[in-house]
Design a protein around this motif. Structure first.
Motif, PDB file in Angstrom:
ATOM      1  N   ARG A   4      47.594  31.609  27.017  1.00  0.00           N
ATOM      2  CA  ARG A   4      46.231  31.468  26.501  1.00  0.00           C
ATOM      3  C   ARG A   4      45.502  32.815  26.474  1.00  0.00           C
ATOM      4  N   LEU A   5      45.656  33.603  27.531  1.00  0.00           N
ATOM      5  CA  LEU A   5      44.991  34.901  27.585  1.00  0.00           C
ATOM      6  C   LEU A   5      45.603  35.881  26.588  1.00  0.00           C
ATOM      7  N   ARG A   6      46.917  35.800  26.397  1.00  0.00           N
ATOM      8  CA  ARG A   6      47.541  36.671  25.390  1.00  0.00           C
ATOM      9  C   ARG A   6      46.980  36.381  23.999  1.00  0.00           C
ATOM     10  N   TRP A   7      46.681  35.114  23.748  1.00  0.00           N
ATOM     11  CA  TRP A   7      46.196  34.706  22.433  1.00  0.00           C
ATOM     12  C   TRP A   7      44.706  34.973  22.267  1.00  0.00           C
ATOM     13  N   ASN A   8      43.912  34.582  23.286  1.00  0.00           N
ATOM     14  CA  ASN A   8      42.456  34.646  23.165  1.00  0.00           C
ATOM     15  C   ASN A   8      41.854  35.993  23.560  1.00  0.00           C
ATOM     16  N   ARG A   9      42.535  36.702  24.471  1.00  0.00           N
ATOM     17  CA  ARG A   9      41.964  37.953  24.969  1.00  0.00           C
ATOM     18  C   ARG A   9      43.011  39.067  24.977  1.00  0.00           C
ATOM     19  N   PRO A  10      43.515  39.399  23.798  1.00  0.00           N
ATOM     20  CA  PRO A  10      44.569  40.416  23.720  1.00  0.00           C
ATOM     21  C   PRO A  10      44.092  41.805  24.103  1.00  0.00           C
ATOM     22  N   GLU A  11      42.764  42.021  24.099  1.00  0.00           N
ATOM     23  CA  GLU A  11      42.226  43.354  24.373  1.00  0.00           C
ATOM     24  C   GLU A  11      42.240  43.717  25.853  1.00  0.00           C
ATOM     25  N   LEU A  12      42.436  42.719  26.736  1.00  0.00           N
ATOM     26  CA  LEU A  12      42.427  42.996  28.168  1.00  0.00           C
ATOM     27  C   LEU A  12      43.584  43.920  28.553  1.00  0.00           C
ATOM     28  N   PRO A  13      43.340  44.874  29.428  1.00  0.00           N
ATOM     29  CA  PRO A  13      44.429  45.775  29.856  1.00  0.00           C
ATOM     30  C   PRO A  13      45.491  45.000  30.624  1.00  0.00           C
ATOM     31  N   ARG A  14      46.743  45.289  30.320  1.00  0.00           N
ATOM     32  CA  ARG A  14      47.870  44.633  30.988  1.00  0.00           C
ATOM     33  C   ARG A  14      48.832  45.705  31.499  1.00  0.00           C
ATOM     34  N   PRO A  15      48.530  46.294  32.670  1.00  0.00           N
ATOM     35  CA  PRO A  15      49.408  47.332  33.221  1.00  0.00           C
ATOM     36  C   PRO A  15      50.821  46.810  33.490  1.00  0.00           C
ATOM     37  N   TYR A  16      50.922  45.512  33.688  1.00  0.00           N
ATOM     38  CA  TYR A  16      52.212  44.866  33.946  1.00  0.00           C
ATOM     39  C   TYR A  16      52.273  43.606  33.094  1.00  0.00           C
TER      40      TYR A  16
END
Length: 476
Positions: free
Chosen positions: A409-421
């Protein structure tokens, strides 16, 4: 200027990677590895099936842990799963988890581990047995074992109220002792206790899915098929998953970990992997040392004690009981340390008692710790180990499923969030976990109805409570 005696509202990062890994491993290694293999063996009958239950639980636990690493890196703050659900869905879903966490998941686990500590203490001091009734009034009964469990929970709460370094130092010390002791037990079992005739006999009906019963000295196998077979698997997985649970405890105290965006995910992987290997090797050792009948029908399900008797003789049972006491003591320390941070964040959101949002002079949520202690102590009075286990694991599975789905859900709705891992094997591995966990939750709902329905009811009770709290916020 704030003095050291004044309460604060912000956590201070004090824990390194070793501390974080020891909290993960120490919270996982409790009483289960010494107890639940008995119920599993009675339920599935064969050595192969028994080991497979542990292997399957280990695999899906590691999958969940490496997937959680993505969420922990995105939201490196106190609250862990509560925060992940709030951010992935909405405040209601987060609150339902936090409410269930306080009502039954964390406090019920603390109570179950406390009861297990008392069970092994009673082996050394029979006066602490659950058969020693100290007080009886109508339907209420207080046993010596329940009193021991409550006293241990209270002691550990006091230690953790003194500061996170004290709690973490105790956790690291006890976890190292547990790891060394378990490795030592495994090695001694294979060197001094293993017998080829026992091993071969245990594997004769290894993949015959059957329920075991004991009549006199005669062991009987009842073949299982269809829905009954799935029920046996679900009941077995209840035990293995509970034994492997609480691996995510470190996420609740992320604000107190140095470099949380790196160390939380790494500690989850290291801790779950090490414990999974230990659990599987321990059960292989059980099968090499102890006849299947003695595993399935160990007195009070204390498989570890029976195994030590086979390896070392009567003195070994005392050693094993002490090991189990240390293990459960350390496990509860990790659970108590981490759990209170969830209520702290809920209180900051206005969804828990406001006092819980204040840190004491030692920079820990003292009010949260003591609220957790009181309710866990009440739960110690409500049931036996296996009953508490069944009540807890259903809710745990439901929220794990929602949290893993939250990654999608977060990958789809909030792709802008930083994902260091990022979760390895995405989208396949997280989906494997969701499918297996969902199937187990449904089976538990069917076969453990008397425990899972109350657990589900507690979760749903959170809905009206949430709206009452929100309406009060509006009025305020």
């Amino acid at each position: 200027m704030q003095t050291k005696t004044e309460p604060t509202t912000e956590f201070v990062p004090r824990l390194g990677l070793l501390d974080a890994t020891m909290i993960v491993a120490g919270s996982m290694i409790g009483s289960g590895i010494f107890i639940v293999s008995a119920e599993i063996t009675r339920s599935v009958g064969g050595a192969g099936w028994m080991l497979f239950m542990w292997l399957l639980a280990g695999i899906i636990t590691v999958i969940a842990a490496v997937s959680y690493g993505e969420l922990a890196a995105m939201f490196p703050k106190a609250g862990g799963q509560y925060v992940y659900l709030r951010e992935a869905y909405n405040p209601l879903v987060g609150f339902l988890y936090g409410w269930s966490f306080f009502a039954v998941i964390q406090t019920g686990t603390i109570a179950a581990v406390g009861v297990a500590f008392a069970k092994f203490t009673a082996y050394l001091i029979p006066a602490f047995s659950d058969t020693n009734i100290l007080l009886e009034a109508g339907f209420f009964r207080l046993s010596a074992a329940q009193l021991v469990a409550i006293l241990v929970i209270t002691l550990l709460t006091y230690i953790n109220s003194r500061g996170v370094k004290d709690g973490a130092a105790l956790q690291t010390f006890l976890t190292i002792i547990k790891l060394v002791s378990l490795f030592g037990l495994i090695i001694c079992g294979f060197i001094w206790g293993a017998r080829s005739d026992i091993w071969e006999a245990n594997w004769q009906n290894a993949w015959s899915l059957s329920s075991l019963t004991l009549t006199g000295d005669q062991l009987s196998y009842t073949p299982l098929a269809g829905l009954a077979a799935f029920g046996a698997i679900a009941i077995s997985m209840k035990g293995t998953l509970f034994s492997s649970d609480s691996w995510n405890s470190i996420t609740s105290i992320a604000s107190e970990v140095k470099r949380p965006e790196r160390n939380i995910g790494l500690s989850l992987v290291l801790g779950t992997l090490v414990v999974t290997i230990i659990f599987i090797l321990t059960n292989v050792m059980y099968l090499a040392v102890v006849p299947l009948k003695a595993i399935a029908f160990a007195p009070s399900d204390r498989v570890g004690v029976v195994t030590a008797d086979y390896i070392f003789g009567s003195s070994g049972t005392v050693i094993m009981a002490i090991m189990a006491m240390i293990s459960t003591f350390g496990c509860n320390n990790g659970l108590i340390l981490s759990g209170a941070r969830v209520y702290y964040i809920m209180a900051k959101d206005g969804l828990f008692f406001q006092k819980a949002s204040v840190l004491n002079k030692n920079d820990v949520p003292g009010y949260s710790l003591w609220m957790q202690c009181i309710w866990a102590s009440v739960l110690c009075l409500t049931g036996e180990y296996n009953n508490l286990l069944a009540l807890v694991i259903f809710g745990v599975l439901l929220f794990y499923i929602l949290t893993i789905l939250g990654i999608y859900r977060l990958r789809w709705n909030r792709p802008e969030l930083p994902r260091p891992y990022k979760a390895p094997g995405y989208p396949f591995l997280p989906a494997v976990y969701v499918v297996i966990a969902f199937a187990l939750a449904v089976l538990l709902l069917i076969f453990e109805t008397r425990y899972t329905l109350p657990g589900l009811g507690i979760i749903l009770l959170g809905v009206p409570i949430y709206y009452v709290l929100i309406s009060r916020q509006g009025k305020a």
